[in-house]
Design a protein around this motif. Sequence first.
Motif, PDB file in Angstrom:
ATOM      1  N   VAL A  11       0.855  -1.186   0.000  1.00 24.53           N
ATOM      2  CA  VAL A  11       0.000   0.000   0.000  1.00 24.53           C
ATOM      3  C   VAL A  11       0.891   1.236   0.000  1.00 24.53           C
ATOM      4  N   ARG A  12       0.336   2.344  -0.491  1.00 21.37           N
ATOM      5  CA  ARG A  12       1.051   3.627  -0.418  1.00 21.37           C
ATOM      6  C   ARG A  12       0.388   4.427   0.700  1.00 21.37           C
ATOM      7  N   ARG A  13       1.197   4.812   1.686  1.00 17.79           N
ATOM      8  CA  ARG A  13       0.690   5.512   2.859  1.00 17.79           C
ATOM      9  C   ARG A  13       0.506   7.000   2.575  1.00 17.79           C
ATOM     10  N   ARG A  14      -0.538   7.573   3.129  1.00 22.79           N
ATOM     11  CA  ARG A  14      -0.809   8.998   2.950  1.00 22.79           C
ATOM     12  C   ARG A  14       0.178   9.863   3.752  1.00 22.79           C
ATOM     13  N   VAL A  55      -3.033   1.038  -3.644  1.00 24.66           N
ATOM     14  CA  VAL A  55      -2.653  -0.346  -3.381  1.00 24.66           C
ATOM     15  C   VAL A  55      -2.202  -0.940  -4.713  1.00 24.66           C
ATOM     16  N   GLN A  56      -1.108  -1.726  -4.656  1.00 25.30           N
ATOM     17  CA  GLN A  56      -0.548  -2.255  -5.887  1.00 25.30           C
ATOM     18  C   GLN A  56       0.127  -3.598  -5.618  1.00 25.30           C
ATOM     19  N   THR A  60      10.528  -9.618  -7.774  1.00 27.27           N
ATOM     20  CA  THR A  60      11.744  -8.972  -8.282  1.00 27.27           C
ATOM     21  C   THR A  60      11.586  -7.475  -8.523  1.00 27.27           C
ATOM     22  N   SER A  61      10.385  -6.940  -8.307  1.00 29.76           N
ATOM     23  CA  SER A  61      10.179  -5.511  -8.593  1.00 29.76           C
ATOM     24  C   SER A  61       9.593  -4.737  -7.418  1.00 29.76           C
ATOM     25  N   ILE A  62       9.895  -5.168  -6.198  1.00 27.98           N
ATOM     26  CA  ILE A  62       9.455  -4.441  -5.005  1.00 27.98           C
ATOM     27  C   ILE A  62      10.124  -3.062  -5.028  1.00 27.98           C
ATOM     28  N   PRO A  63       9.365  -1.980  -4.849  1.00 33.11           N
ATOM     29  CA  PRO A  63       9.969  -0.639  -4.893  1.00 33.11           C
ATOM     30  C   PRO A  63      10.953  -0.395  -3.742  1.00 33.11           C
ATOM     31  N   ASP A  64      11.864   0.532  -3.979  1.00 30.36           N
ATOM     32  CA  ASP A  64      12.867   0.884  -2.968  1.00 30.36           C
ATOM     33  C   ASP A  64      12.337   1.872  -1.936  1.00 30.36           C
ATOM     34  N   ASN A  65      11.324   2.650  -2.295  1.00 28.03           N
ATOM     35  CA  ASN A  65      10.858   3.718  -1.399  1.00 28.03           C
ATOM     36  C   ASN A  65       9.831   3.183  -0.397  1.00 28.03           C
ATOM     37  N   LEU A  66      10.337   2.377   0.540  1.00 27.96           N
ATOM     38  CA  LEU A  66       9.498   1.808   1.589  1.00 27.96           C
ATOM     39  C   LEU A  66       9.637   2.642   2.855  1.00 27.96           C
ATOM     40  N   GLY A  67       8.536   2.831   3.575  1.00 29.83           N
ATOM     41  CA  GLY A  67       8.544   3.610   4.800  1.00 29.83           C
ATOM     42  C   GLY A  67       8.956   2.788   6.006  1.00 29.83           C
ATOM     43  N   TYR A  68       9.247   3.511   7.082  1.00 27.26           N
ATOM     44  CA  TYR A  68       9.549   2.938   8.398  1.00 27.26           C
ATOM     45  C   TYR A  68      10.560   1.800   8.262  1.00 27.26           C
TER      46      TYR A  68
END
Length: 150
Positions: free
Chosen positions: A37-40, A119-120, A125-133
Amino acid sequence: MSQLWKIGQTVIGLIFRHPVTGVNIVPILPDGRIVLVRRRDNNKYALPGGMVEWGQDVTTTVKRELLEETGLELVKIRRLVGVYSAPDRDPRLHSINILVEADVQGDLNVQDAVEITGVQAFEVTSIPDNLGYDYSRQLKDYFSGLTILD
C-alpha cells in the motif's frame, strides 16, 4: 511542526505507558505477487497492517486491516515472519509489530482512504525501494526465510 510532534509523542507515551501492538502482513496473491500500500502520511510504500483493537486477536486484526487497506480477503496465514519491538523502529510511537505471511484473494481496492492512497501488486523482483519505516528490513527478513524476534 517538529516540536508539536515531540509533544504529541510524549502525551501518547504518558497515556499508554506501554507499547502499542500492531500487525503487518506480507499478502501473497494466487499468482505470487506481493501487495503493498502507499501511505498517505509519507507517500511511501508499506506492508498493509495496523493496530490491534481492544477485544481483537491478531488473526481478526489481519483480516480487518487487509480488507480496509487493500480490499483483499485473508485465505490463510502461512507463517509468522517476526516480532519487531525495538523502541525506535517506528518514529511515531513505540509499537510491537507482528509480521505474518498470508495467502489472500480478491480485487485490489482501498477502503481506508484516510491512511492509504493506493494499493498495488508487485512481482517479487520488482518491489519498490521507497518503503517507509522499517518495511525494507521486514521484507528482507521475509525473503531470507527468517523468523525474527527483535
